[in-house]
Write a protein that holds these residues in place. Structure first.
Motif, PDB file in Angstrom:
ATOM      1  N   ASP A  20      -4.537  -3.893   7.307  1.00  0.00           N
ATOM      2  CA  ASP A  20      -3.248  -3.197   7.423  1.00  0.00           C
ATOM      3  C   ASP A  20      -3.452  -1.702   7.690  1.00  0.00           C
ATOM      4  OD1 ASP A  20      -1.305  -5.135   7.304  1.00  0.00           O
ATOM      5  OD2 ASP A  20      -1.204  -5.159   5.122  1.00  0.00           O
ATOM      6  N   HIS A  21      -4.445  -1.118   7.058  1.00  0.00           N
ATOM      7  CA  HIS A  21      -4.680   0.321   7.264  1.00  0.00           C
ATOM      8  C   HIS A  21      -5.187   0.580   8.676  1.00  0.00           C
ATOM      9  CE1 HIS A  21      -5.096   0.566   2.625  1.00  0.00           C
ATOM     10  NE2 HIS A  21      -3.834   0.539   3.025  1.00  0.00           N
ATOM     11  N   ALA A  22      -6.054  -0.322   9.168  1.00  0.00           N
ATOM     12  CA  ALA A  22      -6.553  -0.159  10.546  1.00  0.00           C
ATOM     13  C   ALA A  22      -5.405  -0.293  11.550  1.00  0.00           C
ATOM     14  CB  ALA A  22      -7.642  -1.194  10.827  1.00  0.00           C
ATOM     15  N   GLU A  60       5.817  -4.063   6.342  1.00  0.00           N
ATOM     16  CA  GLU A  60       5.028  -5.276   6.063  1.00  0.00           C
ATOM     17  C   GLU A  60       3.779  -4.926   5.245  1.00  0.00           C
ATOM     18  OE1 GLU A  60       6.363  -7.687  10.106  1.00  0.00           O
ATOM     19  OE2 GLU A  60       4.363  -6.791   9.977  1.00  0.00           O
ATOM     20  N   HIS A  61       3.127  -3.854   5.639  1.00  0.00           N
ATOM     21  CA  HIS A  61       1.923  -3.373   4.946  1.00  0.00           C
ATOM     22  C   HIS A  61       2.258  -3.117   3.468  1.00  0.00           C
ATOM     23  CE1 HIS A  61      -0.382   0.809   4.615  1.00  0.00           C
ATOM     24  NE2 HIS A  61      -0.688   0.022   3.615  1.00  0.00           N
ATOM     25  N   PHE A  62       3.329  -2.396   3.220  1.00  0.00           N
ATOM     26  CA  PHE A  62       3.692  -2.073   1.834  1.00  0.00           C
ATOM     27  C   PHE A  62       4.112  -3.330   1.073  1.00  0.00           C
ATOM     28  CE2 PHE A  62       4.986   2.634   2.832  1.00  0.00           C
ATOM     29  CZ  PHE A  62       3.658   2.928   3.098  1.00  0.00           C
ATOM     30  N   ARG A  64       3.077  -6.380   1.470  1.00  0.00           N
ATOM     31  CA  ARG A  64       1.898  -7.189   1.105  1.00  0.00           C
ATOM     32  C   ARG A  64       1.221  -6.603  -0.138  1.00  0.00           C
ATOM     33  NH1 ARG A  64       1.733  -8.837   6.629  1.00  0.00           N
ATOM     34  NH2 ARG A  64       1.021  -6.837   7.432  1.00  0.00           N
ATOM     35  N   GLU A  65       1.104  -5.286  -0.193  1.00  0.00           N
ATOM     36  CA  GLU A  65       0.493  -4.675  -1.384  1.00  0.00           C
ATOM     37  C   GLU A  65       1.368  -4.921  -2.617  1.00  0.00           C
ATOM     38  OE1 GLU A  65      -0.359  -0.537  -0.717  1.00  0.00           O
ATOM     39  OE2 GLU A  65      -1.639  -0.956   1.005  1.00  0.00           O
ATOM     40  N   GLU A  66       2.677  -4.787  -2.438  1.00  0.00           N
ATOM     41  CA  GLU A  66       3.588  -4.950  -3.585  1.00  0.00           C
ATOM     42  C   GLU A  66       3.557  -6.386  -4.104  1.00  0.00           C
ATOM     43  OE1 GLU A  66       7.193  -3.344  -1.918  1.00  0.00           O
ATOM     44  OE2 GLU A  66       6.229  -1.384  -1.686  1.00  0.00           O
ATOM     45  N   GLN A 121      -4.763  10.257   1.371  1.00  0.00           N
ATOM     46  CA  GLN A 121      -4.651  10.505  -0.069  1.00  0.00           C
ATOM     47  C   GLN A 121      -4.158   9.249  -0.807  1.00  0.00           C
ATOM     48  OE1 GLN A 121      -5.486  12.870  -1.939  1.00  0.00           O
ATOM     49  NE2 GLN A 121      -4.285  12.637  -3.808  1.00  0.00           N
ATOM     50  N   HIS A 122      -3.175   8.573  -0.220  1.00  0.00           N
ATOM     51  CA  HIS A 122      -2.599   7.372  -0.843  1.00  0.00           C
ATOM     52  C   HIS A 122      -3.647   6.259  -0.931  1.00  0.00           C
ATOM     53  CE1 HIS A 122       0.613   4.600  -1.988  1.00  0.00           C
ATOM     54  NE2 HIS A 122       0.048   3.721  -1.181  1.00  0.00           N
ATOM     55  N   ILE A 123      -4.410   6.071   0.132  1.00  0.00           N
ATOM     56  CA  ILE A 123      -5.424   5.003   0.137  1.00  0.00           C
ATOM     57  C   ILE A 123      -6.515   5.318  -0.880  1.00  0.00           C
ATOM     58  CG2 ILE A 123      -7.206   3.849   1.510  1.00  0.00           C
ATOM     59  CD1 ILE A 123      -5.324   4.201   3.934  1.00  0.00           C
ATOM     60  N   MET A 126      -3.828   5.478  -4.974  1.00  0.00           N
ATOM     61  CA  MET A 126      -3.051   4.305  -5.406  1.00  0.00           C
ATOM     62  C   MET A 126      -3.575   2.993  -4.821  1.00  0.00           C
ATOM     63  SD  MET A 126       0.842   5.623  -5.600  1.00  0.00           S
ATOM     64  CE  MET A 126       1.231   7.107  -6.507  1.00  0.00           C
ATOM     65  N   ASP A 127      -3.868   2.982  -3.515  1.00  0.00           N
ATOM     66  CA  ASP A 127      -4.357   1.732  -2.920  1.00  0.00           C
ATOM     67  C   ASP A 127      -5.720   1.361  -3.498  1.00  0.00           C
ATOM     68  OD1 ASP A 127      -2.089   1.622  -1.402  1.00  0.00           O
ATOM     69  OD2 ASP A 127      -3.075   1.841   0.541  1.00  0.00           O
ATOM     70  N   HIS A 128      -6.547   2.382  -3.713  1.00  0.00           N
ATOM     71  CA  HIS A 128      -7.889   2.132  -4.242  1.00  0.00           C
ATOM     72  C   HIS A 128      -7.808   1.515  -5.642  1.00  0.00           C
ATOM     73  CE1 HIS A 128     -12.032   3.759  -5.574  1.00  0.00           C
ATOM     74  NE2 HIS A 128     -12.172   2.608  -4.955  1.00  0.00           N
TER      75      HIS A 128
HETATM   76 FE   LIG Z   1      -1.928   0.685   1.923  1.00  0.00          FE
END
Ligand SMILES: [Fe+2]
Ligand SMILES: [Fe+2]
Length: 145
Positions: A20-22, A60-62, A64-66, A121-123, A126-128
């Motif tokens: 998703d990040h790519a 969609e990216h967000f 999936r994480e949620e 910064q977010h990746i 929070m994502d990490h």
């Molecule tokens: Fe993300």
């Protein structure tokens, strides 16, 4: 020339997040090409189309994480989700401003200064944390993920 330096984006222990990040970076690069052409006299339509694609993919990216955060009862879910909601609202507002006012310089600074700084910064934070938590749960013997 890339508009975003992919080496700034760390690999996380969840493959779907990395893809998703790519994809987010790829869509921003496409937007950079379209916006650059528009600033040199080209049409605005390709920029508008790519803004719509970015809005769809970011949602969609967000989501999936949620979803994995909810499935694993990740404790910081409300904080991470609130940050996603804030960025989606900001992105929608900037896209609307461009549609209505057509200021490519403002959109450029949002997409290639504000968004990349936030994204990296977010990746990294929070994502990490989310990916480590979810991956550890998935590896645990009693995991249901
Ligand atoms: Fe993300
Ligand atoms: Fe996130």
């Amino acid at each position: 020339m890339p508009y975003i330096d992919p080496s700034q984006i760390p690999e996380l222990p969840l493959a779907f997040m990395n893809s998703d990040h790519a994809e987010e970076v790829r869509l921003l690069e496409d937007l950079g090409v379209a916006l650059d052409a528009h600033r040199k006299g080209g049409a605005a339509q390709p920029v508008l189309e790519r803004l719509a694609l970015l809005a769809v993919h970011t949602r969609e990216h967000f989501l999936r994480e949620e979803q994995v955060m909810r499935e694993t009862a990740f404790p910081a879910y409300p904080i991470h989700k609130a940050e996603h909601d804030r960025v989606l609202a900001e992105m929608d507002q900037e896209a609307r401003r461009f549609r209505e006012g057509g200021d490519p310089a403002r959109l450029w600074s949002y997409l290639f200064e504000v968004v990349p700084a936030w994204f990296v910064q977010h990746i990294r934070t929070m994502d990490h944390m989310t990916a480590r938590f979810v991956a550890a749960r998935a590896a645990a013997p009693s995991a249901r993920v």
